[in-house]
Design a protein around this motif. Sequence first.
Motif, PDB file in Angstrom:
ATOM      1  N   UNK A  83      68.882  19.202 -54.541  1.00  0.00           N
ATOM      2  CA  UNK A  83      67.580  18.213 -54.106  1.00  0.00           C
ATOM      3  C   UNK A  83      66.478  19.080 -53.165  1.00  0.00           C
ATOM      4  N   UNK A  84      66.577  18.853 -51.943  1.00  0.00           N
ATOM      5  CA  UNK A  84      65.776  19.786 -51.176  1.00  0.00           C
ATOM      6  C   UNK A  84      66.496  19.492 -49.582  1.00  0.00           C
ATOM      7  N   UNK A  85      66.157  20.767 -48.792  1.00  0.00           N
ATOM      8  CA  UNK A  85      66.551  20.522 -47.273  1.00  0.00           C
ATOM      9  C   UNK A  85      65.797  19.591 -46.727  1.00  0.00           C
ATOM     10  N   UNK A  86      66.339  18.537 -46.261  1.00  0.00           N
ATOM     11  CA  UNK A  86      65.506  17.582 -45.520  1.00  0.00           C
ATOM     12  C   UNK A  86      64.654  17.947 -44.325  1.00  0.00           C
ATOM     13  N   UNK A  87      63.472  17.600 -44.503  1.00  0.00           N
ATOM     14  CA  UNK A  87      62.452  18.014 -43.395  1.00  0.00           C
ATOM     15  C   UNK A  87      62.656  17.617 -42.055  1.00  0.00           C
ATOM     16  N   UNK A 104      57.675  28.336 -50.468  1.00  0.00           N
ATOM     17  CA  UNK A 104      57.966  27.389 -51.581  1.00  0.00           C
ATOM     18  C   UNK A 104      57.595  26.088 -51.325  1.00  0.00           C
ATOM     19  N   UNK A 105      57.530  25.290 -52.317  1.00  0.00           N
ATOM     20  CA  UNK A 105      57.143  23.821 -52.108  1.00  0.00           C
ATOM     21  C   UNK A 105      58.216  22.762 -52.649  1.00  0.00           C
ATOM     22  N   UNK A 106      58.450  23.038 -53.780  1.00  0.00           N
ATOM     23  CA  UNK A 106      59.500  22.020 -54.522  1.00  0.00           C
ATOM     24  C   UNK A 106      60.668  22.013 -53.938  1.00  0.00           C
ATOM     25  N   UNK A 107      61.324  23.232 -53.589  1.00  0.00           N
ATOM     26  CA  UNK A 107      62.817  23.123 -52.909  1.00  0.00           C
ATOM     27  C   UNK A 107      62.485  24.228 -51.838  1.00  0.00           C
ATOM     28  N   UNK A 108      61.910  24.230 -50.762  1.00  0.00           N
ATOM     29  CA  UNK A 108      61.565  25.426 -49.995  1.00  0.00           C
ATOM     30  C   UNK A 108      62.929  26.177 -49.484  1.00  0.00           C
ATOM     31  N   UNK A 109      62.561  27.487 -49.337  1.00  0.00           N
ATOM     32  CA  UNK A 109      63.593  28.197 -48.611  1.00  0.00           C
ATOM     33  C   UNK A 109      63.183  28.527 -47.218  1.00  0.00           C
TER      34      UNK A 109
END
Length: 201
Positions: A83-87, A104-109
């Motif tokens: 998914x993504x690391x929750x902001x 990155x935008x979609x799944x930022x590192x």
Amino acid sequence: MYTDLKAFIDALQLETIAESRKEELQTLIDYLLAKKAQALPIQLNFICTHNSRRSQLSQIWAQAMAVYFDVEAKTFSGGVEVTVFNKTAVNTLIKQGFKAENEGAENPVYSLSLADNLPEIKAFSKLYDHPDNPSKNFAAIMTCSHADENCPFIPGAEARIPVRYEDPKIADGTPQEAEVYAARSKEIATEMKYVFSQVQG
């Protein structure tokens, strides 16, 4: 270690952990002690469903406590879905003393740092068997019941240890969101402080 981060860790009260919870954490402590006694590398892969909140917080706090107590250990995290690391989780860690940059935008590192002279932690949502994670000689630390129950076999894991946390996602979009994330992060930090305090020296 950054001053604010060290102050946050210093202030964590281990006596707030219930004795029943300490008994649950003992399996992880025993694993770490056995590795240390044999002078073998310690590798911990924290796993939850989405690798978005609990597993990320656990990986990062475990790495911080390894540094704090001078225990040689490498921590990782992954999920059964990407998914993504929750902001909000990221912002919580920043407020508690970490520094972070992202690309990155979609799944930022996210590159999270504990100190200017220590390696950064590269944090992003990924599968538990992502190439960045160990493929053998590691413990799979299951941080949510869904992943624990739906992922019955973790290839390469020499131990599977449940250390479950309630998902702060329950507060998403509510006025309590920041407060709930901060509390969950503090709970995980406190327990990882306790675990690594038993392994130091």
